[in-house]
Design an enzyme around this catalytic site. Sequence first.
Site, short mmCIF file in Angstrom:
data_model
loop_
_atom_site.label_atom_id
_atom_site.label_comp_id
_atom_site.label_asym_id
_atom_site.label_seq_id
_atom_site.Cartn_x
_atom_site.Cartn_y
_atom_site.Cartn_z
N HIS A 48 -130.61 -41.22 43.85
CA HIS A 48 -131.49 -42.38 43.98
C HIS A 48 -132.96 -41.97 43.91
O HIS A 48 -133.81 -42.50 44.64
CB HIS A 48 -131.21 -43.10 45.31
N LYS A 80 -123.16 -45.12 40.00
CA LYS A 80 -124.41 -44.35 40.09
C LYS A 80 -124.63 -43.92 41.54
O LYS A 80 -124.68 -44.76 42.45
CB LYS A 80 -125.58 -45.20 39.60
N THR A 111 -124.68 -49.16 41.90
CA THR A 111 -125.27 -48.15 42.78
C THR A 111 -124.43 -48.03 44.04
O THR A 111 -124.23 -49.02 44.75
CB THR A 111 -126.72 -48.51 43.12
N SER A 128 -126.65 -38.87 40.65
CA SER A 128 -127.94 -39.41 41.09
C SER A 128 -128.06 -39.32 42.59
O SER A 128 -127.07 -39.49 43.31
CB SER A 128 -128.05 -40.89 40.65
N SER A 182 -132.93 -53.07 36.46
CA SER A 182 -132.65 -52.97 37.89
C SER A 182 -132.37 -54.34 38.51
O SER A 182 -132.96 -55.35 38.13
CB SER A 182 -133.85 -52.34 38.61
#
Length: 366
Positions: free
Chosen positions: A255, A231, A158, A253, A109
Amino acid sequence: MENNLPVNVREYQELAKKALPKMHYDYINGGAEDEHTLRDNIAAYGRIQLRPRVLVDVSNINMSTSLLGYDMPSPIIVAPTGAHKLANPEGEVATARAAASCNSIMVLSFSSSCRIEEVASSCSAIRFYQLYVFKKRDVSATLVRRAESHGFKAIILTVDTPVLGRREADIRNKMVAPPNENLEGLMSFDDLDTTDGSKLEKYARDTLDPSLSWKDVEWLKSITSLPILLKGIVTAEDARKAVEAGAAGVIVSNHGARQLDYAPATISALQEVVKAVDGAVPVLVDGGIRRGTDVLKALALGARAVMVGRPVLFGLAARGEAGAKHVIEMLNRELELAMALCGCRSVGEITRDRVRTEGDRLRALL
């Protein structure tokens, strides 16, 4: 060998809750607002039935697959989750070693509490790097270059966080996350006042870019030669745009249900995305996976692989590196068992007809 080891993810979650301060457990386990999507991420798997085939020789089960040209012994990947030092002092280094010992890909991450270089040097393994695009693009660019130079094999961008979701447990607890050592010398985080919420909210307001758009995917492609997976995709429309934008993969996703409450459970959105992508790029899914049967269901609905986040953190909190490793091993063993009992000798045999969804049941009534 320890006695009385947990036998499933739920038991690891219970141990993690006992081991951690309330603020830290709530941060790991919590979701946005009413936490409807948080609950539904798990519950939606329970609404999918398996359709086992019998009298199949399952004396040899092969769980191996590949992603972006990298061979994997199973389709289970460690998802990017932040601040592992909240769970264990060794943080992401312990998680990286656990994943490596299982030959599992780990996604580090952006919010790691260990430095990119520290994780990279901790063990030999295939790793991807998860990125946010910050207001200061040079910060994101520097992190990409560091990840690339230290052997990370892909960038996971992301795309569902132009602003931070309302995580009420963190607001109530005035959540304080550990410093992000990867940002030292790149950004300053003075005066993170928690009067009106968590430090996470102030940090997000100062850093995340609400103007994030498809042009930033093009910008990211221009600064790295690594494949980029997006993502945070839950609709067919965005899945098609991701393919058009040159993404190397799509990750279904929400999250971990920490952004938009009442977004669809990821397993419920998976088929729509798989159909839209139409085989152009691999589709992965995360969120709500707690059993090997969940993994099988996701593969049957078209996922190339799954990403598991909170369960690994529960293992890390309960028993450190050994716990994180045990969680991955348990899920692998459960998947192997589910495949055998469903008559699937390889992941290629986990086909759509091995599951029955709510939609299938409704259509059968028409």
